[in-house]
Design an enzyme around this catalytic site. Structure first.
Site, PDB file in Angstrom:
ATOM      1  N   SER A 144       0.941  -1.295  -0.127  1.00 62.60           N
ATOM      2  CA  SER A 144      -0.076  -0.004   0.061  1.00 62.60           C
ATOM      3  C   SER A 144       0.968   1.197   0.052  1.00 62.60           C
ATOM      4  O   SER A 144       2.010   1.126   0.531  1.00 62.60           O
ATOM      5  CB  SER A 144      -1.098  -0.088   1.274  1.00 62.60           C
ATOM      6  OG  SER A 144      -1.396   1.246   1.581  1.00 62.60           O
ATOM      7  N   TYR A 157      -1.610  -0.426  10.543  1.00 63.95           N
ATOM      8  CA  TYR A 157      -1.924  -0.731   9.160  1.00 63.95           C
ATOM      9  C   TYR A 157      -0.578  -0.244   8.341  1.00 63.95           C
ATOM     10  O   TYR A 157       0.029  -0.953   7.521  1.00 63.95           O
ATOM     11  CB  TYR A 157      -3.182  -0.023   8.380  1.00 63.95           C
ATOM     12  CG  TYR A 157      -3.246  -0.365   7.079  1.00 63.95           C
ATOM     13  CD1 TYR A 157      -3.930  -1.515   6.619  1.00 63.95           C
ATOM     14  CD2 TYR A 157      -2.972   0.386   6.019  1.00 63.95           C
ATOM     15  CE1 TYR A 157      -4.077  -1.905   5.461  1.00 63.95           C
ATOM     16  CE2 TYR A 157      -3.027   0.184   4.810  1.00 63.95           C
ATOM     17  CZ  TYR A 157      -3.713  -1.150   4.352  1.00 63.95           C
ATOM     18  OH  TYR A 157      -4.036  -1.414   2.982  1.00 63.95           O
TER      19      TYR A 157
END
Length: 265
Positions: A144, A157
């Site tokens: 990501s 995350y």
């Protein structure tokens, strides 16, 4: 390594039941690959495989929880026996945790890590061994833009995706002598159901409606699918998807001090 083209390749996609994973599976199907759609939700994996067959591809579905090392090892064994040697592995399955770090729990971290980091490692180990023995294969790990764009609401995350990038870069160097390529893809905000697979904590709970609107007008999963097939074909080391992640990556390399400002946005 020079990469592996889609046509005729056996391609395994984890987290293929929806979102980015489904888009990747369908794109490979349209490009003439043999697709293996894997997901923890067996019904959604079957649906994706059926859509792949509608594109004229040979497709198979398997249920698998990537957090379970034994389950991933069993998946690799079954696919190699029942479908054929795997040419391309896409480690896509992922979940999220959002909110102030101190509002999250140890269980949140364990759950997140078991899928976002351990799931990638399990896939690379179980499928990578056969690829290395054949001296042919391409592994594509989905990370990501959060790997290098820190965010105060997504500490765990961001950490999990940064780990995937570091692991992928290291593994690329490790497996290069065995003719197995490793690529890592860093998408920005993509219109997928990941918000429904995200544990929101603290103030993030009240922001769910706003976040849903952001995801609804963001990049299409097809943009990531295109990046994945191109990266696998050309053995590209790392690809950012979306102008915001590309801009952020280069800006933070040029001015690292900006990371603190970005994190507090």
């Amino acid at each position: 390594m020079s990469g592996i083209e889609a046509r005729g390749a056996v391609v395994v996609v984890t987290g293929a039941g929806s979102g980015i994973g489904a888009a990747i599976a369908e794109r490979y199907a349209r490009l003439g690959a043999v697709v293996v759609a894997s997901d923890i939700d067996e019904a959604s994996a079957k649906d994706t495989a059926e859509r792949c067959r509608e594109h004229g591809a040979q497709a198979h579905s398997y249920q698998c929880d990537v957090a379970d090392a034994e389950a991933v090892a069993a998946l690799a064994k079954s696919v190699n026996l029942e479908v054929g040697d795997v040419d391309i592995l896409i480690n896509n399955a992922g979940v999220g945790v959002g909110g102030p770090f101190l509002d999250t729990t140890e269980d949140d971290w364990t759950w997140l890590r078991s899928i976002n980091i351990d799931g990638v490692v399990h896939g690379c180990r179980s499928f990578g061994a056969t690829m290395a023995a054949r001296r042919r294969g391409q592994i594509v790990n989905i990370a990501s833009g959060a790997a290098y764009l820190p965010n105060r609401r997504m500490a765990t995350y961001c950490a999990s995706k940064a780990a995937v990038v570091a692991f992928s870069r290291s593994l690329r160097a490790d497996l290069s002598s065995r003719r197995v390529g490793v690529s890592v893809i860093c998408p920005g905000v993509i219109n997928t159901p990941i918000l429904y697979n995200t544990r929101l904590r603290g103030t993030a709970i009240s922001e769910k409606d706003r976040l849903s609107k952001v995801f609804s007008i963001s990049h299409s999963p097809n943009a990531v699918a295109k990046a994945v097939t191109a990266a696998a074909a050309r053995d590209r080391a790392m690809v950012s998807v979306g102008f915001e992640t590309q801009l952020g990556y280069h800006a933070l390399r040029l001015v690292p001090a900006l990371s603190g400002l970005v994190a507090r946005l």
